[in-house]
Design an enzyme around this catalytic site. Sequence first.
Site, PDB file in Angstrom:
ATOM      1  N   SER A   1       0.845  -1.188   0.000  1.00  0.00           N
ATOM      2  CA  SER A   1       0.000   0.000   0.000  1.00  0.00           C
ATOM      3  C   SER A   1       0.880   1.238   0.000  1.00  0.00           C
ATOM      4  O   SER A   1       1.637   1.481   0.944  1.00  0.00           O
ATOM      5  CB  SER A   1      -0.898   0.011   1.238  1.00  0.00           C
ATOM      6  OG  SER A   1      -1.414   1.316   1.403  1.00  0.00           O
TER       7      SER A   1
ATOM      8  N   HIS B   1      -0.961  -1.207  -4.542  1.00  0.00           N
ATOM      9  CA  HIS B   1      -2.257  -0.846  -3.944  1.00  0.00           C
ATOM     10  C   HIS B   1      -2.294   0.661  -3.693  1.00  0.00           C
ATOM     11  O   HIS B   1      -1.473   1.201  -2.950  1.00  0.00           O
ATOM     12  CB  HIS B   1      -2.441  -1.626  -2.646  1.00  0.00           C
ATOM     13  CG  HIS B   1      -3.771  -1.438  -1.990  1.00  0.00           C
ATOM     14  ND1 HIS B   1      -4.892  -2.139  -2.367  1.00  0.00           N
ATOM     15  CD2 HIS B   1      -4.168  -0.625  -0.984  1.00  0.00           C
ATOM     16  CE1 HIS B   1      -5.921  -1.771  -1.613  1.00  0.00           C
ATOM     17  NE2 HIS B   1      -5.513  -0.838  -0.757  1.00  0.00           N
TER      18      HIS B   1
ATOM     19  N   ASP C   1      -4.481   3.830  -2.378  1.00  0.00           N
ATOM     20  CA  ASP C   1      -5.618   4.191  -1.525  1.00  0.00           C
ATOM     21  C   ASP C   1      -6.094   5.605  -1.807  1.00  0.00           C
ATOM     22  O   ASP C   1      -5.429   6.571  -1.448  1.00  0.00           O
ATOM     23  CB  ASP C   1      -5.221   4.065  -0.052  1.00  0.00           C
ATOM     24  CG  ASP C   1      -5.039   2.624   0.383  1.00  0.00           C
ATOM     25  OD1 ASP C   1      -5.987   1.838   0.209  1.00  0.00           O
ATOM     26  OD2 ASP C   1      -3.945   2.278   0.869  1.00  0.00           O
TER      27      ASP C   1
ATOM     28  N   MET D   1      -8.706   8.475  -0.974  1.00  0.00           N
ATOM     29  CA  MET D   1      -9.633   8.888   0.095  1.00  0.00           C
ATOM     30  C   MET D   1     -10.096  10.318  -0.165  1.00  0.00           C
ATOM     31  O   MET D   1      -9.302  11.166  -0.566  1.00  0.00           O
ATOM     32  CB  MET D   1      -8.922   8.843   1.450  1.00  0.00           C
ATOM     33  CG  MET D   1      -8.292   7.498   1.772  1.00  0.00           C
ATOM     34  SD  MET D   1      -7.630   7.474   3.429  1.00  0.00           S
ATOM     35  CE  MET D   1      -6.695   5.929   3.389  1.00  0.00           C
TER      36      MET D   1
ATOM     37  N   HIS E   1      -7.983   1.357  -4.705  1.00  0.00           N
ATOM     38  CA  HIS E   1      -8.993   1.182  -3.646  1.00  0.00           C
ATOM     39  C   HIS E   1      -9.667   2.526  -3.391  1.00  0.00           C
ATOM     40  O   HIS E   1      -9.061   3.416  -2.800  1.00  0.00           O
ATOM     41  CB  HIS E   1      -8.268   0.643  -2.396  1.00  0.00           C
ATOM     42  CG  HIS E   1      -9.132   0.519  -1.178  1.00  0.00           C
ATOM     43  ND1 HIS E   1      -8.595   0.294   0.080  1.00  0.00           N
ATOM     44  CD2 HIS E   1     -10.476   0.572  -1.011  1.00  0.00           C
ATOM     45  CE1 HIS E   1      -9.581   0.226   0.963  1.00  0.00           C
ATOM     46  NE2 HIS E   1     -10.716   0.393   0.335  1.00  0.00           N
TER      47      HIS E   1
ATOM     48  N   MET F   1     -11.912   4.877  -1.534  1.00  0.00           N
ATOM     49  CA  MET F   1     -12.635   5.155  -0.286  1.00  0.00           C
ATOM     50  C   MET F   1     -13.271   6.524  -0.470  1.00  0.00           C
ATOM     51  O   MET F   1     -12.867   7.515   0.135  1.00  0.00           O
ATOM     52  CB  MET F   1     -11.666   5.126   0.897  1.00  0.00           C
ATOM     53  CG  MET F   1     -11.282   3.710   1.304  1.00  0.00           C
ATOM     54  SD  MET F   1      -9.791   3.652   2.296  1.00  0.00           S
ATOM     55  CE  MET F   1      -8.566   3.570   1.003  1.00  0.00           C
TER      56      MET F   1
ATOM     57  N   MET G   1     -11.967  -5.519   4.522  1.00  0.00           N
ATOM     58  CA  MET G   1     -11.159  -4.635   5.366  1.00  0.00           C
ATOM     59  C   MET G   1     -10.898  -5.317   6.709  1.00  0.00           C
ATOM     60  O   MET G   1     -11.820  -5.797   7.360  1.00  0.00           O
ATOM     61  CB  MET G   1     -11.874  -3.302   5.625  1.00  0.00           C
ATOM     62  CG  MET G   1     -12.014  -2.378   4.421  1.00  0.00           C
ATOM     63  SD  MET G   1     -10.488  -1.998   3.531  1.00  0.00           S
ATOM     64  CE  MET G   1      -9.494  -1.223   4.813  1.00  0.00           C
TER      65      MET G   1
ATOM     66  N   GLY H   1      -9.174   4.246   6.377  1.00  0.00           N
ATOM     67  CA  GLY H   1      -8.819   5.652   6.584  1.00  0.00           C
ATOM     68  C   GLY H   1      -7.357   5.877   6.890  1.00  0.00           C
ATOM     69  O   GLY H   1      -6.796   6.899   6.507  1.00  0.00           O
ATOM     70  N   PHE H   2      -6.738   4.929   7.570  1.00  0.00           N
ATOM     71  CA  PHE H   2      -5.349   5.144   7.991  1.00  0.00           C
ATOM     72  C   PHE H   2      -4.544   3.850   7.938  1.00  0.00           C
ATOM     73  O   PHE H   2      -5.090   2.771   8.167  1.00  0.00           O
ATOM     74  CB  PHE H   2      -5.314   5.702   9.429  1.00  0.00           C
ATOM     75  CG  PHE H   2      -6.063   6.997   9.555  1.00  0.00           C
ATOM     76  CD1 PHE H   2      -5.445   8.207   9.262  1.00  0.00           C
ATOM     77  CD2 PHE H   2      -7.402   7.005   9.916  1.00  0.00           C
ATOM     78  CE1 PHE H   2      -6.147   9.406   9.339  1.00  0.00           C
ATOM     79  CE2 PHE H   2      -8.125   8.198   9.996  1.00  0.00           C
ATOM     80  CZ  PHE H   2      -7.494   9.403   9.711  1.00  0.00           C
ATOM     81  N   GLY H   3      -3.238   3.999   7.675  1.00  0.00           N
ATOM     82  CA  GLY H   3      -2.328   2.861   7.737  1.00  0.00           C
ATOM     83  C   GLY H   3      -1.894   2.652   9.184  1.00  0.00           C
ATOM     84  O   GLY H   3      -2.196   3.471  10.057  1.00  0.00           O
ATOM     85  N   GLY H   4      -1.209   1.544   9.421  1.00  0.00           N
ATOM     86  CA  GLY H   4      -0.597   1.323  10.729  1.00  0.00           C
ATOM     87  C   GLY H   4      -1.535   0.917  11.854  1.00  0.00           C
ATOM     88  O   GLY H   4      -1.170   0.997  13.026  1.00  0.00           O
TER      89      GLY H   4
ATOM     90  N   ASP I   1      -7.118  -6.201   3.692  1.00  0.00           N
ATOM     91  CA  ASP I   1      -6.421  -4.910   3.762  1.00  0.00           C
ATOM     92  C   ASP I   1      -6.459  -4.347   5.183  1.00  0.00           C
ATOM     93  O   ASP I   1      -7.531  -4.063   5.703  1.00  0.00           O
ATOM     94  CB  ASP I   1      -7.125  -3.944   2.787  1.00  0.00           C
ATOM     95  CG  ASP I   1      -6.428  -2.594   2.665  1.00  0.00           C
ATOM     96  OD1 ASP I   1      -5.352  -2.401   3.261  1.00  0.00           O
ATOM     97  OD2 ASP I   1      -6.976  -1.730   1.940  1.00  0.00           O
ATOM     98  N   GLY I   2      -5.248  -4.204   5.755  1.00  0.00           N
ATOM     99  CA  GLY I   2      -5.132  -3.560   7.053  1.00  0.00           C
ATOM    100  C   GLY I   2      -4.457  -4.427   8.096  1.00  0.00           C
ATOM    101  O   GLY I   2      -4.943  -5.508   8.421  1.00  0.00           O
ATOM    102  N   GLY I   3      -3.310  -3.956   8.567  1.00  0.00           N
ATOM    103  CA  GLY I   3      -2.633  -4.630   9.675  1.00  0.00           C
ATOM    104  C   GLY I   3      -2.012  -5.971   9.333  1.00  0.00           C
ATOM    105  O   GLY I   3      -1.759  -6.784  10.229  1.00  0.00           O
TER     106      GLY I   3
ATOM    107  N   GLY J   1       1.020  -2.244   4.040  1.00  0.00           N
ATOM    108  CA  GLY J   1       1.625  -0.913   4.014  1.00  0.00           C
ATOM    109  C   GLY J   1       2.830  -0.862   4.925  1.00  0.00           C
ATOM    110  O   GLY J   1       3.973  -0.998   4.485  1.00  0.00           O
TER     111      GLY J   1
HETATM  112  C1  DX5 Z   1      -6.479   1.757   5.068  1.00  0.00           C
HETATM  113  C2  DX5 Z   1      -5.925   1.408   3.709  1.00  0.00           C
HETATM  114  C3  DX5 Z   1      -4.856   0.383   3.743  1.00  0.00           C
HETATM  115  C4  DX5 Z   1      -3.634   0.757   4.548  1.00  0.00           C
HETATM  116  C5  DX5 Z   1      -2.940  -0.486   4.998  1.00  0.00           C
HETATM  117  O1  DX5 Z   1      -7.621   2.527   4.916  1.00  0.00           O
HETATM  118  O2  DX5 Z   1      -6.956   0.910   2.882  1.00  0.00           O
HETATM  119  O3  DX5 Z   1      -4.503   0.020   2.418  1.00  0.00           O
HETATM  120  O4  DX5 Z   1      -2.759   1.566   3.863  1.00  0.00           O
HETATM  121  O5  DX5 Z   1      -1.838  -0.129   5.775  1.00  0.00           O
HETATM  122  P1  DX5 Z   1      -1.232  -1.110   6.878  1.00  0.00           P
HETATM  123  O6  DX5 Z   1      -0.730  -2.320   6.169  1.00  0.00           O
HETATM  124  O7  DX5 Z   1      -0.152  -0.303   7.496  1.00  0.00           O
HETATM  125  O8  DX5 Z   1      -2.347  -1.452   7.836  1.00  0.00           O
HETATM  126 ZN    ZN Z   2      -6.488  -0.018   0.907  1.00  0.00          ZN
END
Ligand code: DX5
Ligand code: ZN
Length: 214
Positions: free
Chosen positions: A6, A31, A33, A35, A64, A66, A135, A140-143, A173-175, A195
Amino acid sequence: MLIAPSLLSCDFSKMGDEIARMDKAGADWMHLDVMDGHFVPNLTFGAPVIKWVRPFTDKPFDVHLMISEPLKYIDDFADAGADIITFHIESDSDIDKTIEKIKNRGLKAGLVLKPKTPAEAVFPYLDKLDLVLVMTVEPGFGGQSFMADMMPKVEAIKAEITRRGIDVLIEADGGIGDATIAEAAKAGVDVSVAGTAVFKAENPSEAIKRLAAF
Ligand code: DX5
Ligand code: ZN
């Protein structure tokens, strides 16, 4: 397992180089994102940025969305060079029309489910889709931390795909990282977005190799 880094976790001042770096490191898909600060409480980038970074790799662009009204912008993202467009089932656009528009542009179409949306919500559209994105964090956010309680949802969608004998991939997607990918693979995930796990790794190439082994 296919791995889609990501770009949300990359250095945006050199996004093209970051894409080239992920290509070399063995990424399967990129990927991206998108938003809109409305569907999710964050803003990133749109079609013009994607168009600028498109020449930095030949790997598929997995976009993706959003955003609240994906249907309005499908042509823009198709023109920018998207290969796969996923949009949220919770968005305001007509779902059948949006899938149709993506397919008519010759692209792969996917629906995305937020954590609170049940597996069954996607069943009426399953035959028309190329992939379903589950999801494993609130978008909305990475990490953020991986929600292991989404795995029964992945299993339920996988079971329905198998029951119908159709060719639909499941993406999560996510974590996702070393500590969580085994669970995702076991539940039936085919493509993992990563990500933080890839961009913050000392050696992204090794990180991708480890994740892809599942
Ligand atoms: C969150 C995004 C993800 C995000 C994943 O809204 O859709 O793609 O960047 O990041 P990590 O892998 O750090 O959770
Ligand atoms: Zn994503």
